[in-house]
Design a protein around this motif. Structure first.
Motif: not given
Length: 58
Positions: A9-10, A12-13
């Motif tokens: 998620d990190k 992807s962000s």
């Protein structure tokens, strides 16, 4: 396995932010280019109008 999703998620962000910033920079450069072209077109039209005006007076 739970940590893996957080890392994903990190990243992807971060990738999303990079893409957004890149898109904004691209749009800005297109806007600057169009503004430059419009300025050149206006200057050419003014010069043409000045030439026509000076031709009529002579």
């Amino acid at each position: 396995m739970g940590n893996r999703g957080v890392i994903g998620d990190k990243w992807s962000s971060r990738i999303l932010w990079l893409v957004a910033i890149g898109s904004a920079a691209g749009l800005y450069m297109v806007a600057v280019e169009r503004q430059t072209q419009n300025r050149q077109k206006m200057m050419a039209e003014k010069l043409k109008a000045m030439d026509l005006d000076s031709g009529e007076e002579a």
